[in-house]
Design an enzyme around this catalytic site. Structure first.
Site, PDB file in Angstrom:
ATOM      1  N   HIS A   1       0.789  -1.274  -0.008  1.00 57.86           N
ATOM      2  CA  HIS A   1       0.011  -0.087  -0.028  1.00 57.86           C
ATOM      3  C   HIS A   1       0.704   1.351  -0.006  1.00 57.86           C
ATOM      4  CE1 HIS A   1      -3.585  -2.360   0.574  1.00 57.86           C
ATOM      5  NE2 HIS A   1      -3.318  -2.864   1.713  1.00 57.86           N
TER       6      HIS A   1
ATOM      7  N   ASP B   1      -2.457 -10.943  -2.250  1.00 59.94           N
ATOM      8  CA  ASP B   1      -3.085 -10.139  -1.134  1.00 59.94           C
ATOM      9  C   ASP B   1      -4.438  -9.934  -1.222  1.00 59.94           C
ATOM     10  OD1 ASP B   1      -1.916  -8.985   1.829  1.00 59.94           O
ATOM     11  OD2 ASP B   1      -3.443  -7.766   0.836  1.00 59.94           O
TER      12      ASP B   1
ATOM     13  N   HIS C   1      -6.188  -7.383  -0.465  1.00 56.27           N
ATOM     14  CA  HIS C   1      -6.368  -5.960  -0.803  1.00 56.27           C
ATOM     15  C   HIS C   1      -5.443  -5.610  -2.013  1.00 56.27           C
ATOM     16  CE1 HIS C   1      -6.341  -6.342   3.682  1.00 56.27           C
ATOM     17  NE2 HIS C   1      -7.483  -5.457   3.592  1.00 56.27           N
TER      18      HIS C   1
ATOM     19  N   ASP D   1      -4.145 -12.859   3.612  1.00 60.23           N
ATOM     20  CA  ASP D   1      -5.490 -12.381   4.249  1.00 60.23           C
ATOM     21  C   ASP D   1      -6.794 -12.611   3.352  1.00 60.23           C
ATOM     22  OD1 ASP D   1      -4.247 -10.687   2.597  1.00 60.23           O
ATOM     23  OD2 ASP D   1      -4.342  -8.921   3.660  1.00 60.23           O
TER      24      ASP D   1
END
Ligand code: ZN
Length: 345
Positions: free
Chosen positions: A128, A165, A167, A252
Site C-alpha cells: 500500500h 493479497d 487487498h 489475508d
C-alpha cells in the site's frame, strides 16, 4: 542445507518483530514470531541473512523527502502515526529498512545463483505504500523496491509482480502504472480497502496494458482463484515472458482471516504458487521470490507459508482436484473482455 542453485532461500529475522504498532493492531509482531522456526533452515531450505536497504535503494521508488519523514520517526517524531492504520514506533524505520533490504538480500541470492528461488518473511508489509506516502500498515513498498532493484542492478527488462493479497496493492500499481517494464497483476476483494483496483485500471501511457486487476466479490475461494489463474493470469504472464517473478504473498484471502471475506485455503495458495513457478521456469530460469504482505490469522499465516515453501522447494503435496465449480465466471468473463485489448485470453 548447503546453498545450491536448486534450493529455496528464506529470509526471516527476529528484528522484524521490533516495529511496534500498539495493542490490538492486527499487523503485530506475532505474525513473524509464528514463522521464526523457519530461520533454522531445513532439508530444502537455506536461511539467508537480512540486511537493511540503503537510502539510495529506497529512493529507487520513494521520494527523498518521504524517506526522511519515515526516518524522523526514529528520533524527532517518536510514536508518529502516518494515518489511523499506520502507527510507528522508534524502531519502525530500522525495521522497514530491514524489510525492504530482506527482499533485496533474497533477490541477490537468486540472481547470483546461490539459491533457485525463495521467500522473504518480513514486516512491516509494503504494497500500500505510495512513492511519497505511508498507508495501510505499510511504510516502504518492499516489492516495488525489489522490482526496480532487479532492473537497475541486474538490467532485467521485464519483471512480473503477482499480488494475491486480499487487498489491492495501490502503491505498487501506481509506482509502475506508466511503465511496461513491470507487469503488475492483482487479485483482491472489491470493493474494499483501499478502494482502487477496478478491472478498468489497466495502466497509463507506455504502461497501458501492463496493469491487470482482478477485483473479486467476497466469498471467492480456491475454485475461483484457480479459474482466474488459468484463464487470465497464466496466459498473460506467459505472453509477457518475465525475466523474474515476484509474488506479493499476503495470506489475508485465507478463509480464517479476520479482516477478509475470502475463502482461500493453504491448497489454494499452493496452486497459485505452482502456476507462477511454471511461468518462472518457462521464461525466467526459475527465478521467483515471494514476500509476505498481509495475513492476520496466525495459524493461517504459518500453515500457508509452509505450503508455499513446499511448492517453492518442490516437495509439494498433491493439490485437491476436482474443486467445486467456480462462482466467479461472470466476473472473470468481464475481466477477460477488458484484457483482450492487450492480451490473448
Ligand atoms: Zn492485505
Amino acid at each position: 542445507m548447503t546453498p545450491t542453485a536448486g534450493s529455496t532461500g528464506i529470509v526471516i529475522d527476529p528484528r522484524y518483530q521490533a516495529h511496534d504498532t500498539g495493542a490490538g493492531h492486527p499487523e503485530r509482531p506475532e505474525r513473524i514470531k509464528v514463522l521464526l522456526s523457519l530461520a533454522a533452515g531445513g532439508e530444502h531450505l537455506v536461511s539467508l541473512a537480512a540486511r537493511p536497504a540503503t537510502g539510495e535503494e529506497l529512493a529507487l521508488v520513494h521520494d527523498g523527502a518521504y524517506i526522511a519523514d519515515v526516518a524522523a520517526t526514529a528520533r524527532e517524531r517518536p510514536w508518529f502515526a502516518f494515518d489511523a492504520d499506520t502507527p510507528t514506533s522508534p524502531q519502525s524505520y530500522d525495521t522497514a529498512c530491514l524489510a525492504a533490504g530482506g527482499l533485496l538480500a533474497l533477490l541477490d541470492a537468486v540472481m547470483q545463483g546461490t539459491v533457485g528461488n525463495g521467500f522473504a518473511f518480513v514486516r512491516p508489509p509494503g504494497h500500500h505504500a505510495e512513492r511519497h506516502r505511508a498507508m495501510g500498515f505499510c511504510l516502504f513498498n518492499n516489492v516495488a523496491v525489489g522490482a526496480e532493484y532487479l532492473r537497475r542492478r541486474y538490467g532485467l527488462e521485464r519483471v512480473l509482480v503477482v499480488d494475491w493479497d486480499l487487498h489491492h496493492g495501490n502503491g505498487t500499481q501506481h509506482i509502475f502504472e506508466t511503465d511496461p517494464g513491470v507487469l503488475y497483476v492483482s487479485t483482491h476483494q472489491y470493493p474494499y480497502y483501499p478502494g482502487t483496483g477496478a478491472m478498468e485500471e489497466v495502466g497509463r501511457g507506455d504502461g497501458e496494458g501492463f496493469t491487470v486487476n482482478l477485483p473479486f466479490p467476497a466469498g471467492c475461494g480456491d475454485a475461483e482463484y484457480r479459474e482466474a489463474f488459468t484463464r487470465i493470469i497464466e496466459p498473460i504472464a506467459q505472453q509477457y515472458a518475465p525475466q523474474f517473478v515476484l509474488i506479493s504473498a499476503g495470506f489475508d484471502a485465507h478463509t480464517r482471516d479476520p479482516l477478509g471475506g475470502m475463502e482461500v485455503t493453504e491448497a489454494g495458495f499452493a496452486a497459485m504458487t505452482r502456476v507462477l513457478l511454471g511461468v518462472a521456469a518457462a521464461h525466467a530460469g526459475g527465478r521467483c521470490a515471494a514476500i509476505l504482505e498481509g495475513g492476520y490469522d496466525l495459524t493461517a499465516i504459518r500453515d500457508s507459508s509452509h505450503r508455499v515453501l513446499d511448492e517453492l522447494s518442490r516437495v509439494a503435496a498433491p493439490i485437491p482436484d476436482p474443486l467445486p465449480p467456480s462462482r466467479a465466471t461472470a466476473v472473470i468473463d468481464r475481466i477477460a473482455h477488458v484484457q483482450r485489448r492487450y492480451w490473448k485470453v
